[in-house]
Scaffold this active site. Structure first.
Site, mmCIF file in Angstrom:
data_model
loop_
_atom_site.group_PDB
_atom_site.id
_atom_site.type_symbol
_atom_site.label_atom_id
_atom_site.label_comp_id
_atom_site.label_asym_id
_atom_site.label_seq_id
_atom_site.Cartn_x
_atom_site.Cartn_y
_atom_site.Cartn_z
ATOM 1 N N HIS A 161 57.462 39.937 9.393
ATOM 2 C CA HIS A 161 56.606 40.889 10.132
ATOM 3 C C HIS A 161 54.860 40.663 9.520
ATOM 4 C CE1 HIS A 161 55.028 44.409 12.560
ATOM 5 N NE2 HIS A 161 55.641 44.033 13.416
ATOM 6 N N LYS A 163 51.210 39.601 8.409
ATOM 7 C CA LYS A 163 50.393 38.695 9.617
ATOM 8 C C LYS A 163 49.741 38.242 8.315
ATOM 9 C CE LYS A 163 51.642 41.483 12.985
ATOM 10 N NZ LYS A 163 53.384 41.544 12.845
ATOM 11 N N ASP A 168 40.844 29.016 1.612
ATOM 12 C CA ASP A 168 40.360 27.870 0.943
ATOM 13 C C ASP A 168 40.316 29.331 -0.225
ATOM 14 O OD1 ASP A 168 39.145 26.304 2.164
ATOM 15 O OD2 ASP A 168 36.965 26.587 1.855
ATOM 16 N N HIS A 338 48.275 48.884 19.461
ATOM 17 C CA HIS A 338 49.210 48.483 18.268
ATOM 18 C C HIS A 338 48.666 47.758 16.964
ATOM 19 C CE1 HIS A 338 50.989 45.059 16.790
ATOM 20 N NE2 HIS A 338 52.376 44.881 17.469
ATOM 21 N N LYS A 340 48.061 49.345 13.018
ATOM 22 C CA LYS A 340 48.166 50.140 12.321
ATOM 23 C C LYS A 340 48.018 50.630 11.117
ATOM 24 C CE LYS A 340 51.466 46.183 13.739
ATOM 25 N NZ LYS A 340 52.778 46.773 14.070
ATOM 26 N N ASP A 345 43.422 61.765 3.460
ATOM 27 C CA ASP A 345 42.146 62.796 2.916
ATOM 28 C C ASP A 345 40.847 62.136 2.979
ATOM 29 O OD1 ASP A 345 44.175 64.814 2.873
ATOM 30 O OD2 ASP A 345 43.797 64.741 0.143
#
Length: 420
Positions: A161, A163, A168, A338, A340, A345
């Site tokens: 999952h 991404k 380079d 979507h 995440k 704090d």
């Protein structure tokens, strides 16, 4: 004889299902004790020791909001590649943005750049074979992660999952975006999703690259190394950061542990943006304990615009004790949400591929970037507050008065929560 064969087949099917929904490792089972705040050096030392790799200084990290900022930045980095491109993603579908990435990656491969693409088999089932054929014809190495084979069916439910894009060995990207047209635009309507992604420069990019190499080696048996992939990296900014990963085959509890540690160390605020919120008992207890000691806990989740109603039902079924503890739930209204992002704090920010559910904590290969900086966290809080303006709060009274049809289906949906 026939009955015996059918019984044997049924037992085998049950065993495979069990294996597919089991991490196969010992999990964290006891609530953590609160011993420090997220700003305490002891917290960072614990993350260093328990999660690895270490926190490194000298990084620049830029937040990119929605496809209109994310895709141009990623494509521009690809087009400027001189030595190598490593790219791992869960979602890759056919469509206009999928075509743009194929063209950009292929052009660089024809120019002599080493290009390696790792696609999750399940997440890329909507990708036309001709896209893969075109990339391979230009010299791109393309691999499908955990493509089903009869002798390895037990790993079918273990998906990558992650991404990750690294160019380079110097510029990295991570976050929530998939390579598909719903991520285009600026969350202007239900057909264009809201998401955040992050561009990374500085020494921590080597950790991003190493995370890609983890699954590339698993998929191919080939170790990529040398200056084309791991060049000397100079400081690019003033941020301290750490890239870490989790996988059922190598530390499936690390992501779960990081979230538990961060929530337990919270002293003032927890802001969580997640598309899929189906907490296990320990995570639920940690959030409730934080709220009861005075931490303001706010969550932004998708509303009715969501790509899987089952997950929304399973999520809402568990809100009661959390709402009773004073935790604030907000449902994003305009489109699928979507993002995440976890901010604790106004100091610790964690971004990457991880959802707040058992699939991310136990079953998937995930990767997150932790950033330890008040100014960076403040910028993410500002984005969170902007999203709150487009979200609708759900109170305890509203939750208790949810439709009867929703209440009736919840016990059935709850049974699937370990796999969500």
């Amino acid at each position: 004889m026939r009955i015996a064969l059918l019984s044997g087949a049924a037992v085998l099917a049950l065993v495979l299902v069990g294996l597919n929904f089991s991490a196969g490792e010992k999990r964290v089972t006891r609530q953590l004790e609160r011993r420090y705040d997220v700003t305490d050096p002891s917290f960072e030392r614990a993350l260093d020791a328990l999660l690895g790799p270490g926190i490194v200084a000298g990084n620049q990290i830029d937040a990119l909001l929605n496809g209109e900022q994310i895709f141009p930045a990623m494509l521009d980095a690809i087009k400027q590649a001189k030595r190598s491109i490593t790219f791992e993603t869960y979602i890759y579908w056919s469509g206009s943005i999928g075509r743009e990435f194929v063209d950009a990656l292929s052009e660089r491969a024809r120019a002599g750049v080493h290009v390696h693409v790792l696609l999750d088999w399940l997440g890329s089932v909507k990708m036309e074979d001709r896209f893969i054929d075109e990339m391979r014809e230009t010299g791109i190495e393309v691999e499908r992660y955990h493509e089903p084979t009869w002798w390895q069916l037990a790993r079918l439910n273990n998906r990558t999952h992650r991404k990750l894009l690294v160019v380079d060995g110097e510029t990295g990207f991570t976050g929530g975006v998939g390579i598909a047209d719903p991520w285009r635009g600026h969350a202007q309507d239900p057909e264009h999703w809201r998401d955040s992604h992050f561009r990374i420069q500085g020494p921590v990019v080597a950790q991003v690259q190493a995370t890609f190499m983890d699954n590339w080696t698993k998929a191919t048996g080939h170790v990529l190394h040398g200056d084309d992939y791991f060049p000397p990296l100079e400081e690019a900014g003033g941020l301290r950061a750490q890239m870490f990963s989790s996988s059922p085959s190598a530390g499936s509890d690390r992501m779960h542990l990081m979230y538990l540690m961060a929530i337990t160390a919270a002293g003032r605020t927890i802001r969580l943006s997640t598309p899929y919120f189906v907490p296990d008992e320990l995570s639920e207890q940690a959030l409730i304990a934080a709220a009861r000691r005075g931490v303001k806990v706010q969550l932004i989740l998708p509303g009715k615009e969501i790509d899987t109603d089952v997950v929304r039902s399973a999520s809402r079924a568990r809100w009661g004790p959390l709402l009773e503890a004073g935790i604030e739930f907000y449902e994003y209204q305009p489109t699928m949400y979507h993002c995440k992002v976890l901010v604790v704090d106004e100091f610790l920010t964690s971004v990457g591929s991880t959802n707040f559910d058992n699939r991310s904590f136990s079953l998937n290969d995930e990767a997150n970037l932790n950033v330890f900086d008040a100014a960076f966290a403040a910028r993410q809080v500002a984005v969170f507050e902007q999203d709150l303006q487009r979200a609708q709060r759900v109170t305890l009274e509203q939750w208790r008065n949810r439709p009867l049809s929703e209440k009736l289906i919840e016990p059935l949906v709850e049974m699937t929560s370990p796999a969500l």
